[in-house]
Design a protein around this motif. Structure first.
Motif, PDB file in Angstrom:
ATOM      1  N   ILE A 200       0.843  -1.204   0.000  1.00 14.44           N
ATOM      2  CA  ILE A 200       0.000   0.000   0.000  1.00 14.44           C
ATOM      3  C   ILE A 200       0.874   1.249   0.000  1.00 14.44           C
ATOM      4  O   ILE A 200       0.648   2.184  -0.777  1.00 14.44           O
ATOM      5  CB  ILE A 200      -0.942   0.000   1.225  1.00 14.44           C
ATOM      6  N   VAL A 201       1.869   1.263   0.870  1.00  6.72           N
ATOM      7  CA  VAL A 201       2.760   2.427   0.968  1.00  6.72           C
ATOM      8  C   VAL A 201       3.498   2.636  -0.352  1.00  6.72           C
ATOM      9  O   VAL A 201       3.597   3.768  -0.851  1.00  6.72           O
ATOM     10  CB  VAL A 201       3.752   2.246   2.140  1.00  6.72           C
ATOM     11  N   ASN A 202       3.999   1.553  -0.931  1.00  6.37           N
ATOM     12  CA  ASN A 202       4.733   1.672  -2.202  1.00  6.37           C
ATOM     13  C   ASN A 202       3.827   2.154  -3.329  1.00  6.37           C
ATOM     14  O   ASN A 202       4.244   2.973  -4.157  1.00  6.37           O
ATOM     15  CB  ASN A 202       5.378   0.336  -2.573  1.00  6.37           C
ATOM     16  N   PHE A 203       2.602   1.656  -3.371  1.00  7.76           N
ATOM     17  CA  PHE A 203       1.673   2.114  -4.405  1.00  7.76           C
ATOM     18  C   PHE A 203       1.397   3.602  -4.256  1.00  7.76           C
ATOM     19  O   PHE A 203       1.472   4.368  -5.227  1.00  7.76           O
ATOM     20  CB  PHE A 203       0.357   1.328  -4.339  1.00  7.76           C
ATOM     21  N   SER A 204       1.079   4.013  -3.043  1.00 10.53           N
ATOM     22  CA  SER A 204       0.782   5.425  -2.792  1.00 10.53           C
ATOM     23  C   SER A 204       2.002   6.295  -3.110  1.00 10.53           C
ATOM     24  O   SER A 204       1.873   7.364  -3.725  1.00 10.53           O
ATOM     25  CB  SER A 204       0.353   5.605  -1.333  1.00 10.53           C
ATOM     26  N   SER A 205       3.171   5.830  -2.721  1.00  6.16           N
ATOM     27  CA  SER A 205       4.409   6.577  -3.015  1.00  6.16           C
ATOM     28  C   SER A 205       4.651   6.659  -4.515  1.00  6.16           C
ATOM     29  O   SER A 205       5.081   7.703  -5.028  1.00  6.16           O
ATOM     30  CB  SER A 205       5.609   5.903  -2.347  1.00  6.16           C
TER      31      SER A 205
ATOM     32  N   ILE B  91      -6.756  12.515 -10.858  1.00  5.16           N
ATOM     33  CA  ILE B  91      -6.741  11.104 -10.444  1.00  5.16           C
ATOM     34  C   ILE B  91      -6.497  11.013  -8.942  1.00  5.16           C
ATOM     35  O   ILE B  91      -5.613  11.673  -8.402  1.00  5.16           O
ATOM     36  CB  ILE B  91      -5.643  10.324 -11.197  1.00  5.16           C
ATOM     37  N   SER B  92      -7.299  10.179  -8.303  1.00  7.25           N
ATOM     38  CA  SER B  92      -7.121   9.952  -6.863  1.00  7.25           C
ATOM     39  C   SER B  92      -6.851   8.470  -6.623  1.00  7.25           C
ATOM     40  O   SER B  92      -7.567   7.607  -7.125  1.00  7.25           O
ATOM     41  CB  SER B  92      -8.375  10.383  -6.098  1.00  7.25           C
ATOM     42  N   GLU B  93      -5.833   8.208  -5.850  1.00 12.57           N
ATOM     43  CA  GLU B  93      -5.490   6.823  -5.507  1.00 12.57           C
ATOM     44  C   GLU B  93      -6.212   6.372  -4.240  1.00 12.57           C
ATOM     45  O   GLU B  93      -6.047   5.243  -3.789  1.00 12.57           O
ATOM     46  CB  GLU B  93      -3.977   6.660  -5.351  1.00 12.57           C
ATOM     47  N   LYS B  94      -7.036   7.248  -3.689  1.00 10.76           N
ATOM     48  CA  LYS B  94      -7.689   6.968  -2.411  1.00 10.76           C
ATOM     49  C   LYS B  94      -8.528   5.688  -2.459  1.00 10.76           C
ATOM     50  O   LYS B  94      -8.469   4.861  -1.546  1.00 10.76           O
ATOM     51  CB  LYS B  94      -8.561   8.154  -2.007  1.00 10.76           C
TER      52      LYS B  94
ATOM     53  N   ALA C  36      -8.620  -2.635   2.899  1.00 12.83           N
ATOM     54  CA  ALA C  36      -9.674  -3.608   3.211  1.00 12.83           C
ATOM     55  C   ALA C  36      -9.171  -5.025   2.965  1.00 12.83           C
ATOM     56  O   ALA C  36      -9.450  -5.940   3.754  1.00 12.83           O
ATOM     57  CB  ALA C  36     -10.916  -3.328   2.375  1.00 12.83           C
ATOM     58  N   LEU C  37      -8.425  -5.204   1.874  1.00 14.53           N
ATOM     59  CA  LEU C  37      -7.854  -6.516   1.583  1.00 14.53           C
ATOM     60  C   LEU C  37      -6.887  -6.944   2.680  1.00 14.53           C
ATOM     61  O   LEU C  37      -6.933  -8.080   3.156  1.00 14.53           O
ATOM     62  CB  LEU C  37      -7.144  -6.502   0.228  1.00 14.53           C
ATOM     63  N   VAL C  38      -6.038  -6.035   3.089  1.00 16.90           N
ATOM     64  CA  VAL C  38      -5.081  -6.340   4.161  1.00 16.90           C
ATOM     65  C   VAL C  38      -5.828  -6.702   5.443  1.00 16.90           C
ATOM     66  O   VAL C  38      -5.480  -7.665   6.130  1.00 16.90           O
ATOM     67  CB  VAL C  38      -4.119  -5.149   4.394  1.00 16.90           C
ATOM     68  N   SER C  39      -6.873  -5.948   5.739  1.00 18.47           N
ATOM     69  CA  SER C  39      -7.670  -6.225   6.932  1.00 18.47           C
ATOM     70  C   SER C  39      -8.303  -7.610   6.854  1.00 18.47           C
ATOM     71  O   SER C  39      -8.290  -8.372   7.825  1.00 18.47           O
ATOM     72  CB  SER C  39      -8.747  -5.156   7.089  1.00 18.47           C
ATOM     73  N   THR C  40      -8.847  -7.939   5.692  1.00 18.61           N
ATOM     74  CA  THR C  40      -9.463  -9.255   5.502  1.00 18.61           C
ATOM     75  C   THR C  40      -8.428 -10.362   5.655  1.00 18.61           C
ATOM     76  O   THR C  40      -8.681 -11.373   6.315  1.00 18.61           O
ATOM     77  CB  THR C  40     -10.123  -9.336   4.109  1.00 18.61           C
ATOM     78  N   ILE C  41      -7.274 -10.164   5.055  1.00 19.22           N
ATOM     79  CA  ILE C  41      -6.212 -11.175   5.151  1.00 19.22           C
ATOM     80  C   ILE C  41      -5.754 -11.328   6.598  1.00 19.22           C
ATOM     81  O   ILE C  41      -5.517 -12.444   7.068  1.00 19.22           O
ATOM     82  CB  ILE C  41      -5.043 -10.824   4.213  1.00 19.22           C
ATOM     83  N   GLN C  42      -5.649 -10.220   7.313  1.00 19.22           N
ATOM     84  CA  GLN C  42      -5.254 -10.298   8.721  1.00 19.22           C
ATOM     85  C   GLN C  42      -6.285 -11.076   9.532  1.00 19.22           C
ATOM     86  O   GLN C  42      -5.929 -11.909  10.364  1.00 19.22           O
ATOM     87  CB  GLN C  42      -5.073  -8.897   9.308  1.00 19.22           C
ATOM     88  N   LYS C  43      -7.574 -10.814   9.277  1.00 17.20           N
ATOM     89  CA  LYS C  43      -8.627 -11.534   9.996  1.00 17.20           C
ATOM     90  C   LYS C  43      -8.584 -13.018   9.671  1.00 17.20           C
ATOM     91  O   LYS C  43      -8.708 -13.859  10.557  1.00 17.20           O
ATOM     92  CB  LYS C  43      -9.998 -10.952   9.657  1.00 17.20           C
TER      93      LYS C  43
END
Length: 198
Positions: free
Chosen positions: A5-10, A68-71, A79-86
């Motif tokens: 996520i950080v790399n994509f946003s960066s 363009i917004s990457e938000k 959300a994907l990370v959260s799902t994977i963590q759960k």
């Protein structure tokens, strides 16, 4: 995943910054002075001042990057990370439960093995005692027979089927014995009644 996520946003921000810097540098190369209009300063448009195509493309690219917004992408990644963590937490809990169940099963297997050995010893001892009684055969299977049964009963279904068959046979034998007892008692009753009448 969080690095993703950080790399994509960066990456998006770096691209946006690069295009803005390039567009700003190209704008400096033009001798462009914004015209004053009644509504305010008109937007910068290299195409209106006759700038080369690279200036127009770079300006258009810069404006597109601003729109363009990457938000939404970042939110969906989160959300994907959260799902994977759960799911990972759930899997960890399930694995821990499986480990506990395996330990408990192992403990019960050891207890059952000890009990089986005790039963085998008792059966062998009883068989030895019964062998001393004239005319009596061993009623209990030997330890070797128990082990053979354990090997034969390799699945729960097979074992359960054998238990049901054995119960059916036992019930059938009991029924025959009760019927014979009933028949014998009726014969005895009728012979006694006949003896009283005579």
């Amino acid at each position: 995943m969080i690095k993703w996520i950080v790399n994509f946003s960066s990456w998006v921000n770096a691209q946006r910054s690069f295009v803005k810097a390039l567009n700003g540098w190209l704008a400096l190369c033009l001798n462009y002075k914004a015209e004053e209009i009644v509504d305010g300063v008109p937007p910068y448009s290299p195409g209106r001042v006759g700038a080369p195509l690279v200036f127009v493309i770079c300006n258009s690219w810069s404006q597109a990057m601003d729109r363009i917004s990457e938000k939404e992408v970042v939110t969906s990644m989160q959300a994907l990370v959260s799902t994977i963590q759960k799911l990972s937490e759930q899997q960890n809990v399930e694995q821990a439960e499986q480990i506990l169940a395996a330990r408990e099963r192992e403990r019960w297997n050891k207890i059952l093995e000890r009990k089986t050995l005790e039963i085998n010893k008792e059966a062998d001892a009883l068989n030895k005692k019964l062998a001393l009684v004239p005319g009596r055969q061993s009623l209990l299977p030997s330890a070797r027979t128990y082990q053979e049964h354990l090997l034969e009963a390799s699945s729960l279904q097979t074992s359960l089927g054998r238990v049901v068959q054995a119960l059916e046979s036992f019930a059938s034998n009991c029924l025959r014995a009760f019927e014979e007892t009933l028949r014998h008692s009726e014969e005895q009753r009728s012979s006694r009644e006949n003896a009283k009448v005579s």
